[in-house]
Design a protein around this motif. Sequence first.
Motif, PDB file in Angstrom:
ATOM      1  N   ASN A   7       0.792  -1.221   0.000  1.00  0.00           N
ATOM      2  CA  ASN A   7       0.000   0.000   0.000  1.00  0.00           C
ATOM      3  C   ASN A   7       0.831   1.281   0.000  1.00  0.00           C
ATOM      4  OD1 ASN A   7      -3.067  -0.529   0.260  1.00  0.00           O
ATOM      5  ND2 ASN A   7      -2.157  -2.021   1.669  1.00  0.00           N
ATOM      6  N   ASN A   8       2.138   1.136  -0.066  1.00  0.00           N
ATOM      7  CA  ASN A   8       3.038   2.295  -0.098  1.00  0.00           C
ATOM      8  C   ASN A   8       4.123   2.056  -1.137  1.00  0.00           C
ATOM      9  OD1 ASN A   8       1.766   3.526   2.238  1.00  0.00           O
ATOM     10  ND2 ASN A   8       2.793   1.946   3.445  1.00  0.00           N
ATOM     11  N   TYR A   9       4.673   3.134  -1.655  1.00  0.00           N
ATOM     12  CA  TYR A   9       5.796   2.977  -2.559  1.00  0.00           C
ATOM     13  C   TYR A   9       7.080   2.831  -1.747  1.00  0.00           C
ATOM     14  CZ  TYR A   9       3.035   3.972  -6.677  1.00  0.00           C
ATOM     15  OH  TYR A   9       2.115   3.900  -7.686  1.00  0.00           O
ATOM     16  N   SER A  44      11.303   2.958  -1.213  1.00  0.00           N
ATOM     17  CA  SER A  44      12.449   3.780  -1.546  1.00  0.00           C
ATOM     18  C   SER A  44      13.671   2.874  -1.605  1.00  0.00           C
ATOM     19  CB  SER A  44      12.652   4.893  -0.503  1.00  0.00           C
ATOM     20  OG  SER A  44      12.661   4.371   0.808  1.00  0.00           O
ATOM     21  N   TYR A  91      12.522   7.135  -4.759  1.00  0.00           N
ATOM     22  CA  TYR A  91      11.466   7.260  -3.764  1.00  0.00           C
ATOM     23  C   TYR A  91      10.124   7.480  -4.468  1.00  0.00           C
ATOM     24  CZ  TYR A  91      11.691  12.333  -4.491  1.00  0.00           C
ATOM     25  OH  TYR A  91      11.666  13.591  -5.037  1.00  0.00           O
ATOM     26  N   ASP A  92       9.080   7.316  -3.723  1.00  0.00           N
ATOM     27  CA  ASP A  92       7.712   7.480  -4.246  1.00  0.00           C
ATOM     28  C   ASP A  92       7.572   6.638  -5.541  1.00  0.00           C
ATOM     29  OD1 ASP A  92       5.598  10.430  -4.135  1.00  0.00           O
ATOM     30  OD2 ASP A  92       5.136   8.397  -4.739  1.00  0.00           O
ATOM     31  N   TYR A  98      19.612  -1.028  -0.359  1.00  0.00           N
ATOM     32  CA  TYR A  98      18.567  -1.301   0.620  1.00  0.00           C
ATOM     33  C   TYR A  98      17.234  -0.732   0.128  1.00  0.00           C
ATOM     34  CZ  TYR A  98      22.281  -2.330   3.973  1.00  0.00           C
ATOM     35  OH  TYR A  98      23.371  -2.872   4.631  1.00  0.00           O
ATOM     36  N   TRP A 157       7.290   2.840   4.508  1.00  0.00           N
ATOM     37  CA  TRP A 157       6.474   2.998   5.714  1.00  0.00           C
ATOM     38  C   TRP A 157       5.601   1.761   5.880  1.00  0.00           C
ATOM     39  CZ3 TRP A 157       6.500   5.852   9.868  1.00  0.00           C
ATOM     40  CH2 TRP A 157       5.353   5.942  10.665  1.00  0.00           C
ATOM     41  N   LEU A 191       2.775  -1.189  11.668  1.00  0.00           N
ATOM     42  CA  LEU A 191       3.765  -0.921  12.700  1.00  0.00           C
ATOM     43  C   LEU A 191       3.891   0.561  13.020  1.00  0.00           C
ATOM     44  CD1 LEU A 191       6.653  -3.271  11.457  1.00  0.00           C
ATOM     45  CD2 LEU A 191       5.031  -3.715  13.312  1.00  0.00           C
ATOM     46  N   SER A 192       3.378   1.399  12.127  1.00  0.00           N
ATOM     47  CA  SER A 192       3.598   2.858  12.223  1.00  0.00           C
ATOM     48  C   SER A 192       5.090   3.134  12.380  1.00  0.00           C
ATOM     49  CB  SER A 192       2.830   3.463  13.405  1.00  0.00           C
ATOM     50  OG  SER A 192       1.442   3.435  13.152  1.00  0.00           O
ATOM     51  N   ALA A 193       5.844   2.562  11.466  1.00  0.00           N
ATOM     52  CA  ALA A 193       7.304   2.665  11.512  1.00  0.00           C
ATOM     53  C   ALA A 193       7.871   2.471  10.112  1.00  0.00           C
ATOM     54  CB  ALA A 193       7.888   1.613  12.450  1.00  0.00           C
ATOM     55  N   VAL A 194       9.069   2.979   9.915  1.00  0.00           N
ATOM     56  CA  VAL A 194       9.792   2.708   8.679  1.00  0.00           C
ATOM     57  C   VAL A 194      10.428   1.331   8.803  1.00  0.00           C
ATOM     58  CG1 VAL A 194      11.806   3.367   7.301  1.00  0.00           C
ATOM     59  CG2 VAL A 194      10.259   5.131   8.174  1.00  0.00           C
ATOM     60  N   PHE A 231      13.041  -1.595   6.725  1.00  0.00           N
ATOM     61  CA  PHE A 231      14.061  -1.759   5.695  1.00  0.00           C
ATOM     62  C   PHE A 231      14.200  -3.224   5.325  1.00  0.00           C
ATOM     63  CE2 PHE A 231      15.754   2.421   5.418  1.00  0.00           C
ATOM     64  CZ  PHE A 231      15.794   2.971   6.691  1.00  0.00           C
ATOM     65  N   GLY A 268      16.984  -6.306   4.227  1.00  0.00           N
ATOM     66  CA  GLY A 268      18.271  -6.688   4.793  1.00  0.00           C
ATOM     67  C   GLY A 268      19.475  -6.249   3.971  1.00  0.00           C
ATOM     68  N   TRP A 284      15.726   1.029  11.554  1.00  0.00           N
ATOM     69  CA  TRP A 284      15.108   2.315  11.867  1.00  0.00           C
ATOM     70  C   TRP A 284      14.804   2.376  13.355  1.00  0.00           C
ATOM     71  CZ3 TRP A 284      10.037   4.142  13.140  1.00  0.00           C
ATOM     72  CH2 TRP A 284       9.799   5.493  12.840  1.00  0.00           C
ATOM     73  N   TYR A 301       7.359   8.775  16.235  1.00  0.00           N
ATOM     74  CA  TYR A 301       7.140   7.393  15.853  1.00  0.00           C
ATOM     75  C   TYR A 301       8.378   6.623  16.296  1.00  0.00           C
ATOM     76  CZ  TYR A 301       3.385   8.835  12.617  1.00  0.00           C
ATOM     77  OH  TYR A 301       2.241   9.334  12.057  1.00  0.00           O
ATOM     78  N   PRO A 355       8.793  -0.436  17.095  1.00  0.00           N
ATOM     79  CA  PRO A 355       8.165  -1.162  18.216  1.00  0.00           C
ATOM     80  C   PRO A 355       9.157  -2.010  19.012  1.00  0.00           C
ATOM     81  CG  PRO A 355       6.791  -1.306  16.267  1.00  0.00           C
ATOM     82  CD  PRO A 355       8.079  -0.675  15.830  1.00  0.00           C
ATOM     83  N   SER A 409       5.782  11.992   1.669  1.00  0.00           N
ATOM     84  CA  SER A 409       5.868  10.856   0.772  1.00  0.00           C
ATOM     85  C   SER A 409       5.713   9.585   1.604  1.00  0.00           C
ATOM     86  CB  SER A 409       7.208  10.894   0.030  1.00  0.00           C
ATOM     87  OG  SER A 409       7.312   9.851  -0.909  1.00  0.00           O
ATOM     88  N   TYR A 410       6.688   8.736   1.611  1.00  0.00           N
ATOM     89  CA  TYR A 410       6.613   7.495   2.388  1.00  0.00           C
ATOM     90  C   TYR A 410       7.757   7.413   3.397  1.00  0.00           C
ATOM     91  CZ  TYR A 410       3.134   6.484  -1.079  1.00  0.00           C
ATOM     92  OH  TYR A 410       2.026   6.571  -1.875  1.00  0.00           O
ATOM     93  N   GLU A 441      10.772   8.410   3.280  1.00  0.00           N
ATOM     94  CA  GLU A 441      12.121   8.091   2.856  1.00  0.00           C
ATOM     95  C   GLU A 441      13.102   9.088   3.483  1.00  0.00           C
ATOM     96  OE1 GLU A 441       9.699   8.871   0.735  1.00  0.00           O
ATOM     97  OE2 GLU A 441      10.250  10.806  -0.125  1.00  0.00           O
TER      98      GLU A 441
END
Lengths: 110, 120
Positions: free
Chosen positions: A31-33, A35, A50-51, A88, A92, A96-99, A101, A103, B48, B59, B62, B103-104, B106
């Motif tokens: 649901n997100n692009y 990066s 990105y995006d 990498y 988003w 999790l409401s977190a970024v 990545f 591995g 992150w 944010y 977790p 954006s997302y 980044e």
Amino acid sequence: QSVLTQPPSVSAAPGQKVTISCSGSSSNIGNNYGSWYQQFPGTAPKLLIYDKNKRPSGIPDRFSGSKSGTSATLDITGLQTGDEADYYCGTWDSSLSAVVFGGGTKLTVL
Amino acid sequence: QVLLQESGPGLMKPSEALSLTCAVSGYAISTGYYWGWIRQPPGKGLEWIGAIYRTGSTYYNPSLKSRVTISVDTSKNQFSLKLSSVTAADTAVYYCGRLNSGSYYEVDSWGQGTLVTVSS
């Protein structure tokens, strides 16, 4: 264990094209692009894509990104020896409401 | 051009609290964007840690949330990371960065990173 899954390594010859995949889920890539970042040893990562396949100023159009379902892809065309680096993916994660990545993938230009 | 510079102790003992600061130049934090922390253990991938907006909205990862506090000082144009009860597993290069919340999230600008080693 990373939330996003990348192959540990890829390789290709100079001048060729390489594809690096990044697999996620509906809460992130779905649901997100995504990066993409390039990192050389001993240096900070640099944003490549990105995006929806946007490139920061100075990034050549040999680098491009795409998405299909819950997977993102980085394509590098016209490979150069200077492209040897770690790559990498990240995005988003809405659950999790977190970024999150991947591995990382080590690119070797043979 | 925005520049970010991390500062803090390079060597720590287990159970101590890590405190890092990221000084930002070339862009006013009070203008916008999220500002965050990312770490990379030696030979491993990116993790992150968390991010903060000029208003103080945060944010957190977790998996680290119980030990992490990120704060912002717009008057000094800097933001900080506090990580409590460190162990050897917290040994890493710590990067600060600017995140594009439009954006997302980044990270479009990165500091050079600072190595933090936790050892007795």
